[in-house]
Design an enzyme around this catalytic site. Structure first.
Site, short mmCIF file in Angstrom:
data_model
loop_
_atom_site.label_atom_id
_atom_site.label_comp_id
_atom_site.label_asym_id
_atom_site.label_seq_id
_atom_site.Cartn_x
_atom_site.Cartn_y
_atom_site.Cartn_z
CE LYS A 54 97.76 72.20 2.53
NZ LYS A 54 98.42 72.29 3.85
CB THR A 55 103.00 69.18 -1.34
OG1 THR A 55 102.54 70.53 -1.21
CG2 THR A 55 103.81 69.05 -2.62
CG ASP A 99 100.65 74.20 -2.05
OD1 ASP A 99 99.65 74.16 -1.29
OD2 ASP A 99 101.81 74.06 -1.62
CB THR A 146 95.78 76.82 5.12
OG1 THR A 146 96.11 78.04 4.43
CG2 THR A 146 96.94 75.86 5.01
NE ARG A 203 98.77 66.64 17.57
CZ ARG A 203 97.49 66.42 17.85
NH1 ARG A 203 96.79 67.31 18.54
NH2 ARG A 203 96.90 65.33 17.42
#
Length: 271
Positions: A54-55, A99, A146, A203
């Site tokens: 995301k960042t 964030d 999240t 992952r």
């Protein structure tokens, strides 16, 4: 090792970013529109698990737009003054990245309504006869979370694009490790080693990068002289995993292995 490359850990362009193809394509279209019209990219919410990039994506959007990237953790914004400290840094078309945006209180989410809709904000001060409204430069807010369920509906509705990031495949993670080896460390990581790292990363891109970084540091700290690509072998990976406390099969740490063993043992007892 090139110092500039070491400091440039994150990808800086969409070409450097592997995976999340649908999100990248849409964001590139939005950036193309911005360059054509001058209107800022619409506010975007990045949804995905920790370590999904995301960042990195938010940073790349700013780089591709050619504007400043202002980053803050949601946990740091408790009051209007906390938020204003970052708002006053914004220049025209900049990207403000929050964030863990789900950590904002409902009141702080409400403070962002006007900023997101018409780039205005209201200041109430006991020294003023009445609240005053000020204009902020037009900008793009990118939030990362999240836990989208912790954001109220009006706030969610002000994000024009909800970008759902998906888990990476082994092939994508393998490619990431190989590309990062070249971009950051000037080292060629073989497909075999890169694939092993990918399979140990659960992952998660961040974990793959962390294993690679530790491998390079173990090589630098134990080898005599300058390291090269030949040092990136199976023995080095095994040694690195041992130092990190990760099992060489699926990459679980000590705490995770104990948890799994406890679950298995309890299930056997119940059975």
């Amino acid at each position: 090792m090139n110092e500039e490359k070491k400091s440039n850990f994150r990808p800086t362009t969409f070409d450097d970013v592997i995976g999340q193809d649908a999100v990248k394509e849409f964001m590139q279209i939005k950036i193309n529109a911005f360059k054509k019209t001058g209107r800022p990219v619409s506010h975007t919410l990045l949804l995905g698990f920790s370590g999904s990039g995301k960042t990195t994506l938010a940073n790349v959007v700013a780089n591709e737009m050619g504007v400043n990237f202002i980053s803050v953790m949601g946990t740091r914004i408790k009051t209007w003054n906390d938020l204003y400290a970052f708002v006053k840094q914004i220049r025209e078309n900049d990207v403000l990245f929050i964030d863990e945006i789900h950590c904002l209180s409902e009141k702080m989410q409400e403070h962002l309504y006007g900023l997101m809709e018409d780039f205005t904000y209201t200041v109430e001060d006991k020294n003023m006869a009445r609240p005053q409204t000020f204009h902020a430069p037009k900008f793009t807010l990118i939030g990362a979370t999240t836990h989208a369920g912790d954001l109220n509906a009006p706030f969610l509705g002000r994000f024009a694009y909800h970008a759902q990031l998906v888990p990476y495949s082994t092939e994508e993670l393998t490619a990431m490790v190989k590309k990062a080896g070249r971009r950051i460390y000037d080292l060629e990581v073989s497909h075999e080693i890169a694939e092993k790292i990918a399979n140990l990363s659960c992952r998660v891109a961040r974990k793959a990068y962390t294993i690679l970084q530790n491998m390079v540091e173990v090589a630098e700290g134990t080898a005599q002289g300058k390291i090269n690509s030949s040092h990136m072998d199976t023995e080095l990976l095994k040694k690195t995993l041992k130092f990190m406390g990760l099992d060489p099969i699926i990459g679980l740490d000590i705490a995770s292995r104990k948890y799994v063993c406890t679950i298995v043992r309890e299930n056997k007892e119940l059975g």
